[in-house]
Scaffold this motif. Sequence first.
Motif, PDB file in Angstrom:
ATOM      1  N   ASP A  53       5.843   0.764   1.109  1.00 21.82           N
ATOM      2  CA  ASP A  53       6.308   1.426  -0.109  1.00 21.82           C
ATOM      3  C   ASP A  53       7.380   2.436   0.295  1.00 21.82           C
ATOM      4  OD1 ASP A  53       6.524   2.454  -2.689  1.00 21.82           O
ATOM      5  OD2 ASP A  53       4.844   3.832  -2.428  1.00 21.82           O
ATOM      6  N   LEU A  54       8.459   2.519  -0.466  1.00 24.18           N
ATOM      7  CA  LEU A  54       9.554   3.407  -0.069  1.00 24.18           C
ATOM      8  C   LEU A  54       9.363   4.847  -0.522  1.00 24.18           C
ATOM      9  CD1 LEU A  54      12.756   1.199  -0.481  1.00 24.18           C
ATOM     10  CD2 LEU A  54      11.296   1.562   1.523  1.00 24.18           C
ATOM     11  N   TYR A  55       8.547   5.076  -1.542  1.00 26.01           N
ATOM     12  CA  TYR A  55       8.374   6.439  -2.049  1.00 26.01           C
ATOM     13  C   TYR A  55       6.972   6.931  -1.725  1.00 26.01           C
ATOM     14  CZ  TYR A  55      12.808   5.554  -4.265  1.00 26.01           C
ATOM     15  OH  TYR A  55      14.129   5.253  -4.475  1.00 26.01           O
ATOM     16  N   LEU A  56       6.883   7.691  -0.637  1.00 23.40           N
ATOM     17  CA  LEU A  56       5.612   8.189  -0.135  1.00 23.40           C
ATOM     18  C   LEU A  56       5.530   9.701  -0.341  1.00 23.40           C
ATOM     19  CD1 LEU A  56       5.623   6.114   3.169  1.00 23.40           C
ATOM     20  CD2 LEU A  56       4.260   5.657   1.114  1.00 23.40           C
ATOM     21  N   PRO A  57       4.331  10.260  -0.392  1.00 22.10           N
ATOM     22  CA  PRO A  57       4.204  11.694  -0.686  1.00 22.10           C
ATOM     23  C   PRO A  57       4.794  12.610   0.380  1.00 22.10           C
ATOM     24  CG  PRO A  57       2.080  10.729  -0.101  1.00 22.10           C
ATOM     25  CD  PRO A  57       3.026   9.594  -0.295  1.00 22.10           C
ATOM     26  N   ASP A  58       4.937  12.125   1.609  1.00 27.31           N
ATOM     27  CA  ASP A  58       5.458  12.984   2.680  1.00 27.31           C
ATOM     28  C   ASP A  58       6.783  12.475   3.248  1.00 27.31           C
ATOM     29  OD1 ASP A  58       4.300  10.742   3.757  1.00 27.31           O
ATOM     30  OD2 ASP A  58       3.284  11.779   5.393  1.00 27.31           O
ATOM     31  N   GLY A  59       7.529  11.737   2.442  1.00 29.29           N
ATOM     32  CA  GLY A  59       8.849  11.311   2.895  1.00 29.29           C
ATOM     33  C   GLY A  59       9.188   9.904   2.447  1.00 29.29           C
ATOM     34  N   HIS A  60      10.467   9.587   2.523  1.00 31.56           N
ATOM     35  CA  HIS A  60      10.925   8.257   2.129  1.00 31.56           C
ATOM     36  C   HIS A  60      10.494   7.230   3.167  1.00 31.56           C
ATOM     37  CE1 HIS A  60      13.648   5.053   0.818  1.00 31.56           C
ATOM     38  NE2 HIS A  60      13.818   5.747  -0.300  1.00 31.56           N
ATOM     39  N   GLY A  61      10.131   6.043   2.700  1.00 32.19           N
ATOM     40  CA  GLY A  61       9.677   5.005   3.610  1.00 32.19           C
ATOM     41  C   GLY A  61      10.700   4.638   4.667  1.00 32.19           C
ATOM     42  N   LEU A  62      11.988   4.672   4.298  1.00 34.63           N
ATOM     43  CA  LEU A  62      13.010   4.308   5.276  1.00 34.63           C
ATOM     44  C   LEU A  62      13.093   5.317   6.417  1.00 34.63           C
ATOM     45  CD1 LEU A  62      15.937   2.865   3.116  1.00 34.63           C
ATOM     46  CD2 LEU A  62      14.160   1.639   4.382  1.00 34.63           C
ATOM     47  N   SER A  63      12.649   6.555   6.182  1.00 33.95           N
ATOM     48  CA  SER A  63      12.636   7.529   7.277  1.00 33.95           C
ATOM     49  C   SER A  63      11.616   7.116   8.338  1.00 33.95           C
ATOM     50  CB  SER A  63      12.324   8.932   6.754  1.00 33.95           C
ATOM     51  OG  SER A  63      10.996   9.019   6.254  1.00 33.95           O
ATOM     52  N   LEU A  64      10.537   6.466   7.903  1.00 35.03           N
ATOM     53  CA  LEU A  64       9.572   5.932   8.864  1.00 35.03           C
ATOM     54  C   LEU A  64      10.211   4.817   9.684  1.00 35.03           C
ATOM     55  CD1 LEU A  64       6.722   5.542  10.063  1.00 35.03           C
ATOM     56  CD2 LEU A  64       6.201   4.056   8.102  1.00 35.03           C
ATOM     57  N   VAL A  65      10.982   3.955   9.021  1.00 35.31           N
ATOM     58  CA  VAL A  65      11.650   2.863   9.734  1.00 35.31           C
ATOM     59  C   VAL A  65      12.647   3.428  10.743  1.00 35.31           C
ATOM     60  CG1 VAL A  65      12.973   0.732   9.504  1.00 35.31           C
ATOM     61  CG2 VAL A  65      11.379   1.392   7.699  1.00 35.31           C
ATOM     62  N   ARG A  66      13.404   4.460  10.347  1.00 31.38           N
ATOM     63  CA  ARG A  66      14.357   5.078  11.282  1.00 31.38           C
ATOM     64  C   ARG A  66      13.637   5.603  12.521  1.00 31.38           C
ATOM     65  NH1 ARG A  66      15.854   7.998   6.786  1.00 31.38           N
ATOM     66  NH2 ARG A  66      17.461   6.985   5.535  1.00 31.38           N
ATOM     67  N   ALA A  67      12.507   6.276  12.298  1.00 31.61           N
ATOM     68  CA  ALA A  67      11.754   6.831  13.424  1.00 31.61           C
ATOM     69  C   ALA A  67      11.247   5.725  14.346  1.00 31.61           C
ATOM     70  CB  ALA A  67      10.587   7.669  12.899  1.00 31.61           C
ATOM     71  N   LEU A  68      10.795   4.631  13.752  1.00 30.29           N
ATOM     72  CA  LEU A  68      10.314   3.507  14.559  1.00 30.29           C
ATOM     73  C   LEU A  68      11.440   2.919  15.404  1.00 30.29           C
ATOM     74  CD1 LEU A  68       8.030   1.636  11.979  1.00 30.29           C
ATOM     75  CD2 LEU A  68       7.290   2.937  13.981  1.00 30.29           C
ATOM     76  N   ARG A  69      12.597   2.724  14.781  1.00 27.01           N
ATOM     77  CA  ARG A  69      13.723   2.148  15.520  1.00 27.01           C
ATOM     78  C   ARG A  69      14.180   3.087  16.641  1.00 27.01           C
ATOM     79  NH1 ARG A  69      11.612  -1.680  13.408  1.00 27.01           N
ATOM     80  NH2 ARG A  69      12.526  -2.866  11.689  1.00 27.01           N
ATOM     81  N   ALA A  70      14.186   4.393  16.357  1.00 31.60           N
ATOM     82  CA  ALA A  70      14.600   5.359  17.375  1.00 31.60           C
ATOM     83  C   ALA A  70      13.650   5.351  18.566  1.00 31.60           C
ATOM     84  CB  ALA A  70      14.666   6.760  16.768  1.00 31.60           C
ATOM     85  N   ALA A  71      12.373   5.030  18.295  1.00 30.29           N
ATOM     86  CA  ALA A  71      11.376   4.980  19.367  1.00 30.29           C
ATOM     87  C   ALA A  71      11.328   3.620  20.050  1.00 30.29           C
ATOM     88  CB  ALA A  71      10.000   5.328  18.803  1.00 30.29           C
ATOM     89  N   GLY A  72      12.186   2.694  19.606  1.00 27.19           N
ATOM     90  CA  GLY A  72      12.251   1.390  20.243  1.00 27.19           C
ATOM     91  C   GLY A  72      11.336   0.339  19.656  1.00 27.19           C
ATOM     92  N   HIS A  73      10.682   0.647  18.525  1.00 24.62           N
ATOM     93  CA  HIS A  73       9.803  -0.332  17.885  1.00 24.62           C
ATOM     94  C   HIS A  73      10.632  -1.323  17.074  1.00 24.62           C
ATOM     95  CE1 HIS A  73       6.060   1.664  18.952  1.00 24.62           C
ATOM     96  NE2 HIS A  73       6.594   2.814  18.581  1.00 24.62           N
ATOM     97  N   PHE A  78       8.749  -5.307   5.353  1.00 20.66           N
ATOM     98  CA  PHE A  78       9.003  -5.692   3.965  1.00 20.66           C
ATOM     99  C   PHE A  78       9.008  -4.395   3.158  1.00 20.66           C
ATOM    100  CE2 PHE A  78       7.407 -10.331   3.215  1.00 20.66           C
ATOM    101  CZ  PHE A  78       8.135 -10.780   4.299  1.00 20.66           C
ATOM    102  N   ALA A  79      10.114  -4.069   2.504  1.00 21.49           N
ATOM    103  CA  ALA A  79      10.155  -2.906   1.624  1.00 21.49           C
ATOM    104  C   ALA A  79       9.589  -3.299   0.266  1.00 21.49           C
ATOM    105  CB  ALA A  79      11.580  -2.393   1.477  1.00 21.49           C
ATOM    106  N   VAL A  80       8.631  -2.520  -0.223  1.00 18.47           N
ATOM    107  CA  VAL A  80       7.997  -2.785  -1.515  1.00 18.47           C
ATOM    108  C   VAL A  80       8.277  -1.591  -2.413  1.00 18.47           C
ATOM    109  CG1 VAL A  80       5.822  -3.188  -2.704  1.00 18.47           C
ATOM    110  CG2 VAL A  80       6.186  -4.159  -0.437  1.00 18.47           C
ATOM    111  N   THR A  81       9.003  -1.808  -3.506  1.00 19.26           N
ATOM    112  CA  THR A  81       9.434  -0.670  -4.305  1.00 19.26           C
ATOM    113  C   THR A  81       9.763  -1.081  -5.730  1.00 19.26           C
ATOM    114  OG1 THR A  81      11.118   1.073  -4.471  1.00 19.26           O
ATOM    115  CG2 THR A  81      11.811  -1.030  -3.533  1.00 19.26           C
ATOM    116  N   SER A  82       9.716  -0.110  -6.620  1.00 21.24           N
ATOM    117  CA  SER A  82      10.158  -0.342  -8.000  1.00 21.24           C
ATOM    118  C   SER A  82      11.615   0.070  -8.176  1.00 21.24           C
ATOM    119  CB  SER A  82       9.278   0.449  -8.974  1.00 21.24           C
ATOM    120  OG  SER A  82       9.289   1.826  -8.649  1.00 21.24           O
TER     121      SER A  82
END
Length: 225
Positions: A53-73, A78-82
């Motif tokens: 889900d892209l809209y989370l209570p503690d930040g945008h979902g894509l910020s999680l993806v950025r962090a994962l990519r920066a860590a080499g993951h 699949f982005a799930v959003t309205s």
Amino acid sequence: MRVLVVEDDPVAADAHALYVSRVPGFAVAGVAHSRAEAGRVLERSGVDLILLDLYLPDGHGLSLVRALRAAGHTTDVFAVTSARDLAVVREGVSLGVVQHVLKPFTFPTLRDRLQRYARFRMTTTSAGAEAGSQAEVDRALATLRAPGRVTLPKGLSAATLESVTSTLRTAPEEGLTASAAAERVGVNRITARRYLEYLVGTGQAERTPQYGQVGRPELYYRWQG
């Protein structure tokens, strides 16, 4: 393949996890309701795919993806959003999001995309996999990017089905009658009942008769997912 479901709405999270578990070859690795919780699950569990889900209570979902990519993951997402913002879609693609699935969606919609993703993974990760031509590359990408249409019975439309599905998912615990669903969706009772019966037939809803004092029982429909 192990899937992490990240969704802040508990009802939607349970529904999405159930959908994933019903697709052969896929299993739910965990369910997280925030970016922080998702990060903790990813630290301790092997995950092949994130249903995010892209809209989370503690930040945008894509910020999680950025962090994962920066860590080499390289875990696929699949982005799930309205949200219908194409700028967000473009940003997601740049971060390696392989599918955008718009809410609300039905089980057949997600099943189709997961099955296509599985075929894409099989094609591109098998030992010695190598494209012999541009056409083979195009076919591999088409498997992922061009989801097939779910064939509906004659007279049913995907747009109205999505509206009825959304209405039923947010209905009271006792469910809705065809008349109540028709009023909420903006169609006549007979049309609403056709869509509700389709959802019953595909296992996404259940039909329960409720008996009054006199006359025939009234049918109530409840979301099953």
